[in-house]
Design an enzyme around this catalytic site. Sequence first.
Site, mmCIF file in Angstrom:
data_model
loop_
_atom_site.group_PDB
_atom_site.id
_atom_site.type_symbol
_atom_site.label_atom_id
_atom_site.label_comp_id
_atom_site.label_asym_id
_atom_site.label_seq_id
_atom_site.Cartn_x
_atom_site.Cartn_y
_atom_site.Cartn_z
ATOM 1 N N HIS A 64 0.836 -1.202 0.000
ATOM 2 C CA HIS A 64 0.000 0.000 0.000
ATOM 3 C C HIS A 64 0.875 1.258 0.000
ATOM 4 O O HIS A 64 0.588 2.232 -0.696
ATOM 5 C CB HIS A 64 -0.892 0.044 1.248
ATOM 6 C CG HIS A 64 -1.868 -1.099 1.367
ATOM 7 N ND1 HIS A 64 -1.734 -2.087 2.306
ATOM 8 C CD2 HIS A 64 -2.999 -1.391 0.683
ATOM 9 C CE1 HIS A 64 -2.741 -2.935 2.204
ATOM 10 N NE2 HIS A 64 -3.526 -2.547 1.222
ATOM 11 N N LYS A 176 -0.806 -6.403 -8.022
ATOM 12 C CA LYS A 176 -1.093 -7.631 -7.274
ATOM 13 C C LYS A 176 -2.516 -8.113 -7.578
ATOM 14 O O LYS A 176 -2.777 -9.310 -7.687
ATOM 15 C CB LYS A 176 -0.928 -7.328 -5.784
ATOM 16 C CG LYS A 176 -1.767 -8.124 -4.858
ATOM 17 C CD LYS A 176 -0.947 -9.132 -4.163
ATOM 18 C CE LYS A 176 -1.713 -9.981 -3.178
ATOM 19 N NZ LYS A 176 -3.022 -9.533 -2.838
HETATM 20 P P1 AMP Z 1 -6.522 -3.828 -0.458
HETATM 21 O O1 AMP Z 1 -6.339 -3.045 0.796
HETATM 22 O O2 AMP Z 1 -6.113 -5.249 -0.364
HETATM 23 O O3 AMP Z 1 -7.892 -3.631 -1.083
HETATM 24 O O4 AMP Z 1 -5.499 -3.200 -1.497
HETATM 25 C C1 AMP Z 1 -5.517 -1.838 -1.793
HETATM 26 C C2 AMP Z 1 -4.613 -1.583 -2.962
HETATM 27 O O5 AMP Z 1 -3.276 -1.989 -2.633
HETATM 28 C C3 AMP Z 1 -5.038 -2.400 -4.200
HETATM 29 O O6 AMP Z 1 -4.898 -1.596 -5.348
HETATM 30 C C4 AMP Z 1 -4.035 -3.527 -4.189
HETATM 31 O O7 AMP Z 1 -3.774 -4.057 -5.463
HETATM 32 C C5 AMP Z 1 -2.799 -2.837 -3.644
HETATM 33 N N1 AMP Z 1 -1.876 -3.839 -3.097
HETATM 34 C C6 AMP Z 1 -2.166 -4.801 -2.179
HETATM 35 N N2 AMP Z 1 -1.086 -5.575 -1.981
HETATM 36 C C7 AMP Z 1 -0.109 -5.102 -2.797
HETATM 37 C C8 AMP Z 1 1.251 -5.495 -3.038
HETATM 38 N N3 AMP Z 1 1.807 -6.540 -2.428
HETATM 39 N N4 AMP Z 1 1.952 -4.786 -3.947
HETATM 40 C C9 AMP Z 1 1.394 -3.724 -4.588
HETATM 41 N N5 AMP Z 1 0.130 -3.313 -4.398
HETATM 42 C C10 AMP Z 1 -0.617 -3.985 -3.508
#
Ligand code: AMP
Length: 311
Positions: A64, A176
């Site tokens: 994030h 991801k």
């Molecule tokens: P989430 O909180 O899981 O909904 O993720 C929020 C954002 O962070 C989304 O756009 C995800 O794709 C991104 N994200 C989550 N994990 C990763 C990671 N390991 N590398 C890059 N972006 C990530």
Amino acid sequence: KAWAFWRPFSLFFGRSPAGRERVGTTLVELIETIADLRARLDADRAVGRSIGFVPTMGCLHDGHVSLIDAAVAANDRVVTSIFVNPLQFAEGEDLHDYPRSLEADAARCGSAGADLVFAPSVDEMYPRAIDTVVTVSAVAAPLEGRYRPTHFAGVTTVVAKLFSIVGPCRAYFGAKDWQQVAVVTRMVEDLSIPVEVVSCPIVREPDGLAMSSRNINLSVEERRQAPALRRALDAGVALVEAGERAAPPIEVAMRAVLSEVPLGEVDYAAAVQADTLAVDGPLHDDVRLLLAVRFSKARLIDNDGVQIPGI
Ligand code: AMP
């Protein structure tokens, strides 16, 4: 209601992009209502500031933070939303087990250089049962769409709503969730939403496991086995690089590596065209390999790309 987290300048030092002034302390404002956020951002827009937006579900990690870094580098104001969106969880999924850590998240956003954290309640976002749903069809149908048939409608509906609340110039998503980026990009193009969707690289743990808020729901033994996802993708990429152009043998090779993960049940291991997420004959140009593996309390996804040179 808004309140502020102040932290020492030293945490912020070196992160300030040219043209933004930070003196003494950094401030991240936590905002809980749509009206407050709009008022705050209208004031920024009135003086011509660009707005970068990073939507998240919280429990923030370095993946994030990499999105916030990218947003800080290219925008005058950065908003991170933290909202565990019930619409994108089906009955029986991990909505109630989803990890939450708002205070630590707000501090993390501040030290990464975000200006505002938007953390609305479910009632604030959905004061009554929502009767409007944004759906993307073809790109959302395979892979995640097959195993979580209501998921992407929940994502596109909340992302459309958040875009309408925030009005960002640019929005940052992680590769991801490759299919999510494809689905959101398609929605933005089809509906002419004036936002640039920026896809950022996957951030991994030293052993290759893609960072995810859900990783803390893995048992010790599951966590030990989980880097097999990365190795499965490596095996698939190696096959494509060795000249394989048919999807099924690549999928078999990835599944063979995943069979080293007895605690994880494979939902899919797929080799597809990166843009359509479909197979239209022999693989060509931009190919994406994608995996989803279910552990006892966490379902993990990962992906990697490989470019096939033109003839
Ligand atoms: P989430 O909180 O899981 O909904 O993720 C929020 C954002 O962070 C989304 O756009 C995800 O794709 C991104 N994200 C989550 N994990 C990763 C990671 N390991 N590398 C890059 N972006 C990530």
